[in-house]
Design an enzyme around this catalytic site. Structure first.
Site, PDB file in Angstrom:
ATOM      1  CE  LYS A  52      -3.828  -2.448   2.190  1.00  0.00           C
ATOM      2  NZ  LYS A  52      -4.622  -2.748   3.407  1.00  0.00           N
ATOM      3  CD  GLN A  96      -3.526  -4.646   6.325  1.00  0.00           C
ATOM      4  OE1 GLN A  96      -3.602  -3.560   5.771  1.00  0.00           O
ATOM      5  NE2 GLN A  96      -4.019  -5.739   5.774  1.00  0.00           N
ATOM      6  CG  ASP A 119      -9.442  -0.409   5.095  1.00  0.00           C
ATOM      7  OD1 ASP A 119      -9.178  -0.764   3.931  1.00  0.00           O
ATOM      8  OD2 ASP A 119      -8.680  -0.596   6.067  1.00  0.00           O
TER       9      ASP A 119
HETATM   10  N1  GUN Z   1      -7.093  -7.239   6.213  1.00  0.00           N
HETATM   11  C1  GUN Z   1      -7.518  -7.968   5.161  1.00  0.00           C
HETATM   12  N2  GUN Z   1      -8.042  -7.158   4.220  1.00  0.00           N
HETATM   13  C2  GUN Z   1      -7.933  -5.913   4.689  1.00  0.00           C
HETATM   14  C3  GUN Z   1      -8.289  -4.640   4.158  1.00  0.00           C
HETATM   15  O1  GUN Z   1      -8.848  -4.490   3.057  1.00  0.00           O
HETATM   16  N3  GUN Z   1      -7.999  -3.566   4.949  1.00  0.00           N
HETATM   17  C4  GUN Z   1      -7.422  -3.699   6.163  1.00  0.00           C
HETATM   18  N4  GUN Z   1      -7.212  -2.598   6.872  1.00  0.00           N
HETATM   19  N5  GUN Z   1      -7.089  -4.854   6.679  1.00  0.00           N
HETATM   20  C5  GUN Z   1      -7.344  -5.957   5.943  1.00  0.00           C
END
Ligand code: GUN
Length: 294
Positions: A52, A96, A119
């Site tokens: 990211k 995350q 998100d």
């Molecule tokens: N863990 C698995 N997928 C995601 C996501 O799209 N965003 C975040 N923050 N954590 C995750």
């Protein structure tokens, strides 16, 4: 069979975002900024967050990576989020997941200001999605919509079967596909671990979205001839012949399923890359909303 190449589609989305950022910075505005919080050192989470951050740099976004120890207190994490909520230069915030067991993911999700929740996990954004109001759509289902758009996949009136009902993927995916929007307007069935006759239901799918997290679960005898198959699985499976000691496996048995389909996403190189495209698109939107709010 068309390979729904996430690399190609994500690059197209990123090129578009990059040129928008360039035009804003040329006009003297600051670039968009994403803050990512990583708690502990879960291997998969490390990889996702690093990707990211790298993708932000590629398109001219600023990013801030905040690493917290796995035994950080919930209070401490919530305070860190609150600081980012108040920081006017931060447009998007993500924490995350998964988080260590002593921290409530729900509390953390609800601590992020909905206007910075790129998100799309906050209940306010989830509610907006259900009601067809503008808000942030979770990155993976959003990325899948961008993929369908990139490859001009006709969805209107089709039967979509979504296997998996998580808040991150399955549930929002089912809502998007059933919504009256471009690349929506499907008749949607949402299947899950309690579904009886899962095979028969999958066989009815014109569009099959596999988001259950079980490697190679969807086999050729579950897929209709000419279906569109979207594989959301990204499970790490041990493999001593691989450099890293594991391989990423999708939820679909690609080799046997692909020849039956009209189009299918590969794993890796499919939905995973689109998730980042969705996140970056949300971050630019948060930035634009933030600039207008000033
Ligand atoms: N863990 C698995 N997928 C995601 C996501 O799209 N965003 C975040 N923050 N954590 C995750």
């Amino acid at each position: 069979m068309i390979l729904l190449d996430g690399k190609v589609a994500a690059q197209a989305v990123k090129n578009n975002l990059k040129s928008q950022v360039e035009s804003f910075t040329l006009q003297g505005y600051r670039p968009p900024k994403l803050a990512a919080i990583l708690v502990g050192n879960n291997g998969a989470s490390e990889t996702y967050v690093a990707s990211k951050v790298k993708n932000c740099a590629e398109i001219g976004f600023e990013s801030l990576l905040i690493r917290l120890d796995s035994n950080v207190s919930e209070t401490n994490l919530l305070q860190t989020i609150e600081q980012l909520n108040r920081d006017n230069e931060v447009d998007g915030i993500l924490v995350q997941l998964p988080l260590p067991k002593h921290i409530s993911e729900q509390k953390v999700i609800e601590a992020i200001h909905p206007a910075k929740d790129v998100d799309g996990f906050h209940p306010v954004n989830a509610g907006k999605l259900v009601q067809g109001l503008p808000g942030f759509i979770p990155a993976t289902p959003y990325g899948i919509m961008l993929l369908l758009e990139h490859f001009h996949i006709q969805t209107k009136g089709k039967h979509a079967v979504v296997v998996g009902r998580s808040n991150i993927v399955g549930r929002p995916m089912s809502i998007l596909l059933s919504s009256n929007i471009p690349f929506g307007n499907c008749t949607v069935t949402i299947a899950h671990s309690h579904t009886i006759n899962l095979k028969e239901i999958c066989l009815q799918a014109d569009i099959l979205v596999a988001a259950l997290g079980k490697p190679a679960f969807v086999t050729a005898n579950m897929v209709k001839e000419g279906a569109i198959v979207i594989d959301v699985g990204i499970t790490r499976v041990a493999d001593t012949t691989a450099k890293k000691g594991f391989r990423i496996k999708g939820d679909v048995a690609f080799e046997e399923v692909a020849p039956k389909t009209a189009a299918i996403t590969p794993v890796p190189g499919g939905v995973g890359l689109m998730t980042i495209a969705g996140l970056l698109t949300n971050t630019l939107q948060a930035y634009l909303n933030n600039q207008q709010a000033k």
